[in-house]
Design a protein around this motif. Sequence first.
Motif, PDB file in Angstrom:
ATOM      1  N   MET A  98      -5.997  38.719 -37.125  1.00  0.00           N
ATOM      2  CA  MET A  98      -5.930  38.094 -38.448  1.00  0.00           C
ATOM      3  C   MET A  98      -7.134  38.430 -39.308  1.00  0.00           C
ATOM      4  N   LEU A  99      -8.291  38.642 -38.646  1.00  0.00           N
ATOM      5  CA  LEU A  99      -9.523  38.879 -39.405  1.00  0.00           C
ATOM      6  C   LEU A  99      -9.704  40.348 -39.765  1.00  0.00           C
ATOM      7  N   GLY A 100      -8.943  41.226 -39.123  1.00  0.00           N
ATOM      8  CA  GLY A 100      -9.077  42.649 -39.386  1.00  0.00           C
ATOM      9  C   GLY A 100      -8.823  42.937 -40.856  1.00  0.00           C
ATOM     10  N   GLY A 101      -9.711  43.707 -41.475  1.00  0.00           N
ATOM     11  CA  GLY A 101      -9.504  44.100 -42.872  1.00  0.00           C
ATOM     12  C   GLY A 101      -9.881  43.028 -43.881  1.00  0.00           C
ATOM     13  N   LYS A 102     -10.337  41.845 -43.399  1.00  0.00           N
ATOM     14  CA  LYS A 102     -10.757  40.802 -44.341  1.00  0.00           C
ATOM     15  C   LYS A 102     -12.181  41.072 -44.816  1.00  0.00           C
ATOM     16  N   ARG A 103     -12.426  40.784 -46.097  1.00  0.00           N
ATOM     17  CA  ARG A 103     -13.748  41.023 -46.658  1.00  0.00           C
ATOM     18  C   ARG A 103     -14.639  39.794 -46.492  1.00  0.00           C
ATOM     19  N   GLN A 104     -15.899  39.952 -46.890  1.00  0.00           N
ATOM     20  CA  GLN A 104     -16.814  38.824 -46.938  1.00  0.00           C
ATOM     21  C   GLN A 104     -16.204  37.716 -47.782  1.00  0.00           C
ATOM     22  N   GLY A 105     -16.648  36.511 -47.598  1.00  0.00           N
ATOM     23  CA  GLY A 105     -16.143  35.418 -48.429  1.00  0.00           C
ATOM     24  C   GLY A 105     -14.903  34.829 -47.800  1.00  0.00           C
ATOM     25  N   LEU A 106     -13.744  35.330 -48.192  1.00  0.00           N
ATOM     26  CA  LEU A 106     -12.494  34.852 -47.627  1.00  0.00           C
ATOM     27  C   LEU A 106     -12.509  35.022 -46.101  1.00  0.00           C
ATOM     28  N   GLY A 107     -13.016  36.172 -45.653  1.00  0.00           N
ATOM     29  CA  GLY A 107     -13.108  36.449 -44.223  1.00  0.00           C
ATOM     30  C   GLY A 107     -13.964  35.406 -43.509  1.00  0.00           C
ATOM     31  N   ASN A 108     -15.086  35.012 -44.143  1.00  0.00           N
ATOM     32  CA  ASN A 108     -15.953  34.016 -43.508  1.00  0.00           C
ATOM     33  C   ASN A 108     -15.252  32.669 -43.371  1.00  0.00           C
ATOM     34  N   ILE A 109     -14.516  32.293 -44.428  1.00  0.00           N
ATOM     35  CA  ILE A 109     -13.821  31.004 -44.395  1.00  0.00           C
ATOM     36  C   ILE A 109     -12.758  31.016 -43.292  1.00  0.00           C
ATOM     37  N   LEU A 110     -11.969  32.098 -43.275  1.00  0.00           N
ATOM     38  CA  LEU A 110     -10.920  32.210 -42.263  1.00  0.00           C
ATOM     39  C   LEU A 110     -11.519  32.241 -40.852  1.00  0.00           C
ATOM     40  N   ALA A 111     -12.625  32.983 -40.699  1.00  0.00           N
ATOM     41  CA  ALA A 111     -13.259  33.097 -39.380  1.00  0.00           C
ATOM     42  C   ALA A 111     -13.742  31.737 -38.892  1.00  0.00           C
ATOM     43  N   ALA A 112     -14.354  30.943 -39.788  1.00  0.00           N
ATOM     44  CA  ALA A 112     -14.851  29.624 -39.385  1.00  0.00           C
ATOM     45  C   ALA A 112     -13.692  28.725 -38.976  1.00  0.00           C
ATOM     46  N   LEU A 113     -12.593  28.778 -39.746  1.00  0.00           N
ATOM     47  CA  LEU A 113     -11.426  27.952 -39.410  1.00  0.00           C
ATOM     48  C   LEU A 113     -10.825  28.383 -38.070  1.00  0.00           C
ATOM     49  N   LEU A 114     -10.706  29.704 -37.876  1.00  0.00           N
ATOM     50  CA  LEU A 114     -10.163  30.191 -36.602  1.00  0.00           C
ATOM     51  C   LEU A 114     -11.103  29.843 -35.451  1.00  0.00           C
ATOM     52  N   GLY A 115     -12.410  29.807 -35.738  1.00  0.00           N
ATOM     53  CA  GLY A 115     -13.384  29.439 -34.714  1.00  0.00           C
ATOM     54  C   GLY A 115     -13.128  28.041 -34.168  1.00  0.00           C
ATOM     55  N   ILE A 116     -12.626  27.144 -35.026  1.00  0.00           N
ATOM     56  CA  ILE A 116     -12.346  25.778 -34.566  1.00  0.00           C
ATOM     57  C   ILE A 116     -11.143  25.755 -33.627  1.00  0.00           C
ATOM     58  N   VAL A 117     -10.067  26.444 -34.013  1.00  0.00           N
ATOM     59  CA  VAL A 117      -8.824  26.287 -33.258  1.00  0.00           C
ATOM     60  C   VAL A 117      -8.704  27.238 -32.069  1.00  0.00           C
ATOM     61  N   THR A 118      -9.490  28.306 -32.051  1.00  0.00           N
ATOM     62  CA  THR A 118      -9.355  29.272 -30.969  1.00  0.00           C
ATOM     63  C   THR A 118     -10.139  28.817 -29.750  1.00  0.00           C
ATOM     64  N   PRO A 119      -9.534  28.863 -28.567  1.00  0.00           N
ATOM     65  CA  PRO A 119     -10.302  28.490 -27.373  1.00  0.00           C
ATOM     66  C   PRO A 119     -11.485  29.428 -27.198  1.00  0.00           C
ATOM     67  N   PHE A 120     -12.649  28.873 -26.909  1.00  0.00           N
ATOM     68  CA  PHE A 120     -13.849  29.691 -26.838  1.00  0.00           C
ATOM     69  C   PHE A 120     -14.782  29.130 -25.778  1.00  0.00           C
ATOM     70  N   CYS A 121     -15.368  30.035 -25.018  1.00  0.00           N
ATOM     71  CA  CYS A 121     -16.369  29.620 -24.044  1.00  0.00           C
ATOM     72  C   CYS A 121     -17.589  30.487 -24.311  1.00  0.00           C
ATOM     73  N   SER A 122     -18.781  29.877 -24.326  1.00  0.00           N
ATOM     74  CA  SER A 122     -19.942  30.674 -24.707  1.00  0.00           C
ATOM     75  C   SER A 122     -20.187  31.804 -23.703  1.00  0.00           C
ATOM     76  N   CYS A 123     -19.589  31.677 -22.492  1.00  0.00           N
ATOM     77  CA  CYS A 123     -19.730  32.768 -21.530  1.00  0.00           C
ATOM     78  C   CYS A 123     -18.988  34.013 -21.991  1.00  0.00           C
ATOM     79  N   SER A 124     -18.053  33.855 -22.936  1.00  0.00           N
ATOM     80  CA  SER A 124     -17.320  35.008 -23.451  1.00  0.00           C
ATOM     81  C   SER A 124     -17.849  35.468 -24.810  1.00  0.00           C
ATOM     82  N   ALA A 125     -19.014  34.960 -25.207  1.00  0.00           N
ATOM     83  CA  ALA A 125     -19.531  35.301 -26.538  1.00  0.00           C
ATOM     84  C   ALA A 125     -19.761  36.797 -26.695  1.00  0.00           C
TER      85      ALA A 125
END
Lengths: 344, 79
Positions: A88-115
Amino acid sequence: MKTKLSSLRLWLVMALAILLWGLAYSALQPLSSWLVYTALKMPADSRLAESLAFFLYDVPKILLLLSGMIFLISVLRTFFTPERARAMLGGKRQGLGNILAALLGIVTPFCSCSAVPLFIGFVESGIPLGVTFSFLIAAPTINEVAIVLLLGLFGWKTTLIYIGSGLLIAILAGMLIGRLKLERYVEDFVWQVQLSQPAEDDQLTWEMRIQRALDSVRDILRKVWLYVILGIAIGALIHGFVPGEALAQVMGKKAWWSVPAAVLIGIPLYSNAAGVIPIVSALMEKGASLGTALAFMMAVVGLSLPETIILRRVLKPQLLAIFVGTVAIAIILIGYLFNLLPLA
Amino acid sequence: MTQIKILGSGCANCKRLEALTRKVVEEKGVQAEIEKVTEYPEIMKWNILSTPGLVIDGKVVSYGRIPSEQEIAAWLTAK
């Protein structure tokens, strides 16, 4: 036919589990008071009794909330994967991309071991550095354990303030890092990695989603139960034994230095949301202000020493320092903002 | 001979996946060579965004989670 039957059984078991969960949850308050004041015959005005009742109510409450809500959040999260976030983030520019990335960061499962794999996989597929950082800041800061603890101990208003602040920090810090053009401070090997075709997405049935959500509830509870108990125990002691408003002088709105101090103490502190939020909740009751408390929680949860050490593998020291510095300053600004706002 | 690779930098879950895989391989009597891949440039050749990853005969079968024993057994015997 056979699969139909087993899926019917699965839904029946789920319904039963929800019913039992609700019964247990509503029995907590009367049960804990009965235990302390009737069974143990402790006097109603004693501080120890008050602390104990608080502890015996909050520990099972938070553990129940964690298991129920993390289950729901985990089912939701089976629809989001880091791979999909990257697509989803591929090809997104600064600005809109940052907003989308932060939102996806909330909903996407993440473990700091996979950072590290996540970082390499993002920047190598052409996602801008700043957008990648927006994701990497939001994901650990706004995590499921923090959300459940905030809801259980502070209510939905503070939870929304926390989520909003976390998003704002992730978006702004990511945009700033993007503007600074720091690509040369990414370790060189990262740019040389040759990515193959991404692995295929699993096709999940509802049974598999539920199974995975149960697995993640078990994993998370195993990781945090001790922190929950310790955090609430310390919180209960503060609740019962520290006189009211005792902390207003050092952690209140008027102490201007309390926000940066909270962040500086919070960054190296190794704990997780489960341990720190019950303590912060008790501190606020004794006069710590919202902004200072928020800054402390975010510094502990969002900027952790282990994650910073892991990220050193892909970031040169200059970029690592800019990353930590930018996020720390953003947290401090948020802390001041909420100390100045006429809120709760 | 089945070629198995465990992708992961040594996190707790990577070790659990390795132990589980070894157990299944032994129980099923599969002829397999198990290799641990711990260096990031090597791991990233498989293009996974979350560890641990499990590769069986050149194909990523799971990543970002620990599959169950039954799943691993099915992958090992399916081929």
